[in-house]
Design a protein around this motif. Structure first.
Motif, mmCIF file in Angstrom:
data_model
loop_
_atom_site.group_PDB
_atom_site.id
_atom_site.type_symbol
_atom_site.label_atom_id
_atom_site.label_comp_id
_atom_site.label_asym_id
_atom_site.label_seq_id
_atom_site.Cartn_x
_atom_site.Cartn_y
_atom_site.Cartn_z
ATOM 1 N N GLY A 192 -55.232 46.700 -128.519
ATOM 2 C CA GLY A 192 -54.563 45.235 -128.298
ATOM 3 C C GLY A 192 -55.679 44.430 -128.071
ATOM 4 N N LYS A 193 -56.724 44.608 -128.890
ATOM 5 C CA LYS A 193 -58.034 43.984 -129.073
ATOM 6 C C LYS A 193 -57.983 42.741 -130.319
ATOM 7 N N PRO A 194 -58.849 41.957 -130.269
ATOM 8 C CA PRO A 194 -58.787 40.813 -131.501
ATOM 9 C C PRO A 194 -59.178 41.649 -132.788
ATOM 10 N N LEU A 195 -58.542 41.289 -133.861
ATOM 11 C CA LEU A 195 -58.735 41.884 -135.223
ATOM 12 C C LEU A 195 -60.096 41.852 -135.510
ATOM 13 N N LEU A 196 -60.776 40.959 -135.099
ATOM 14 C CA LEU A 196 -62.265 40.705 -135.396
ATOM 15 C C LEU A 196 -63.116 42.017 -134.956
ATOM 16 N N ILE A 197 -62.787 42.496 -134.106
ATOM 17 C CA ILE A 197 -63.452 43.666 -133.328
ATOM 18 C C ILE A 197 -62.731 44.852 -133.485
ATOM 19 N N GLY A 198 -61.864 45.195 -134.445
ATOM 20 C CA GLY A 198 -61.178 46.429 -134.824
ATOM 21 C C GLY A 198 -59.831 46.403 -134.289
ATOM 22 N N GLY A 199 -59.079 45.376 -133.863
ATOM 23 C CA GLY A 199 -57.540 45.577 -133.600
ATOM 24 C C GLY A 199 -56.823 45.730 -134.887
ATOM 25 N N SER A 200 -55.537 45.922 -134.607
ATOM 26 C CA SER A 200 -54.683 46.279 -135.607
ATOM 27 C C SER A 200 -53.985 45.099 -136.089
ATOM 28 N N LEU A 201 -53.552 44.951 -137.175
ATOM 29 C CA LEU A 201 -52.542 44.063 -137.617
ATOM 30 C C LEU A 201 -51.084 44.698 -137.046
ATOM 31 N N GLY A 202 -50.178 43.667 -136.530
ATOM 32 C CA GLY A 202 -48.929 44.035 -136.159
ATOM 33 C C GLY A 202 -48.941 44.508 -134.886
ATOM 34 N N ARG A 203 -49.872 44.636 -133.978
ATOM 35 C CA ARG A 203 -50.015 45.118 -132.836
ATOM 36 C C ARG A 203 -49.307 44.006 -131.722
#
Length: 433
Positions: A192-203
């Motif tokens: 559930g972290k930001p996309l910029l640091i390894g989050g997932s699209l669609g989360r």
């Protein structure tokens, strides 16, 4: 330096738990006991499943912006680790109690088992009202809480995620703290972290999308078509907001919504772009010009086809279950229906899609995020949504089939399936001397 105790700390940091937390845990254990009886589990297995594997309670001192210090209490409960590392959210709320966290961790165990992902159940909380603190203060609380638990959490042990009062920024701070302590970046330490640091699209909207998918499945189950149906959403927040929009896009007319401050109704349905602008500007759905004011209880009693309780535990009780006029209840929140209310709804013929099925979309995509982080290979949003749908539809079919064959409710079927899988994992692994 001044050290002071807050009302939050005094209320929940003492030796006794609140009635709400205790009743939530009692509800979770009652559900387990019923499943254990249906499965014929022996007393020893039932006892193991009813208790947490590990519990941590820590003091979280906060240096306030004005230089004073306030102490809060933090919890992390790892209920079961037999099917994999712990998985569960972290909530910041002045209402957090250890018993509440115990119950939520137990429900996470069953949820992960039901949708067949390799996790056990965990949950965490800090007794703090984030609305009463600056962003810098919340960051300091998050980092201190994380550092206190650093030896017990991580990608192989227990993976936190956002919950009430926390968000992707909270997860970024947690991941950074874990990474700083280890000396290298650990993107799989949280989800559930930001996309910029390894989050997932669609989360971000995964839980909402899963709730909507289960709501549409429930409509079909009771013989209704989405283009001719209505819904009410209690808890227009992270889960409820997205679920309402997804249902509206599917043709369901959402006629009532509410949050902690009150609700609004509109028999013709809502313009969700306008409603969301109002919420961003005011922080609440109340006062929205395109709806009539109603109370939270009124939303639960609205005459609709679908009722989605998406806020907190224990909102449908024996006191108001007879007043629910929906044909189906889709549990977007964890534990919104008490066992006594569950029996009343079943007696009245109201279909209940249980929380461990209805709101499992979030943990499913958290699993996808964890897998992507461990592989350092990220999927497209289409991949994520497609795989989410596959998991949710498969779980629905499994639960519906079991309920039909056994002549039981969807909750009884879901709990029997989930508890049975965890018990079998215990048997296969054996008991360490």
């Amino acid at each position: 330096m001044t050290i002071s105790a807050t009302a939050d700390e005094v209320a929940v940091g003492g030796p006794t738990e609140s009635a709400d937390g205790a009743s939530t845990l009692a509800a979770a254990r009652e559900q387990l006991a019923a499943a254990a009886a249906r499965l014929g589990l022996d007393e020893g297995m039932h006892a193991m499943l009813s208790r947490a594997r590990r519990e941590m309670t820590v003091t979280v001192p906060l240096r306030r912006d004005d230089g004073s210090t306030t102490c809060y209490v933090g919890h992390r409960v790892q209920h079961n680790l037999s099917r994999g590392p712990g998985k569960g959210g972290l909530r910041f709320s002045s209402a957090v109690t250890l018993d509440e966290v115990r119950a939520l961790a137990m429900w996470m165990t069953w949820k992960c088992a039901l949708v067949d992902i390799p996790y056990g159940g965990a949950k965490g909380g800090v007794t703090i009202d984030p609305q009463q603190h600056s962003a810098m203060e919340i960051e300091r609380v998050t980092r201190r809480y994380t550092s206190e638990l650093a030896e017990f959490i991580g990608p192989e042990r227990d993976i936190p995620a956002p919950d009430i009062g926390t968000d992707e920024q909270t997860m970024a701070w947690m991941m950074d703290t874990m990474s700083a302590n280890r000396g290298y970046t650990v993107p799989g330490s949280v989800t559930g972290k930001p996309l910029l640091i390894g989050g997932s699209l669609g989360r971000t909207d995964a839980t909402s999308l899963g709730v909507a998918q289960m709501a549409l499945a429930a409509l079909q189950h009771v013989g209704l078509r989405s283009g001719q149906t209505t819904a009410a959403v209690q808890g227009y927040g992270k889960v409820g907001r997205g679920a309402a929009r997804f249902l509206a896009e599917a043709g369901v007319r959402v006629t009532a919504v509410s949050d902690q401050f009150g609700g609004v109704s509109n028999p013709g349905g809502f313009d969700f772009d306008a409603l969301d602008r109002h919420v961003r500007e005011t922080g609440t759905v109340t006062g929205f010009r395109e709806g009539d004011p109603i109370g939270n209880d009124d939303v639960l009693q609205t005459e609709v086809d679908l009722l989605l309780p998406c806020a907190v535990e224990g909102v449908i009780t024996a006191a108001n279950a007879d007043l629910v006029r929906a044909k189906a209840v889709i549990e977007g929140a964890n534990g919104p229906t008490t066992p006594a209310a569950d029996r009343i709804l079943d007696h009245r013929g109201v279909l209940v899609v249980p929380d461990i099925l209805a709101n499992a979309g979030g943990v499913i995509v958290s699993y996808f995020e964890w897998v992507q982080a461990n592989q350092a290979y990220w999927w497209t949003e289409s991949d994520v949504r497609g795989r989410l749908r596959e998991r949710m539809v498969a779980a629905w079919a499994d639960v519906a089939r079991t309920a039909a064959q056994a002549g039981c409710t969807l909750r009884e079927a879901a709990m029997s399936t989930a508890v049975g899988r965890v018990a079998e994992a215990h048997r296969v692994r054996g008991l360490y001397p």
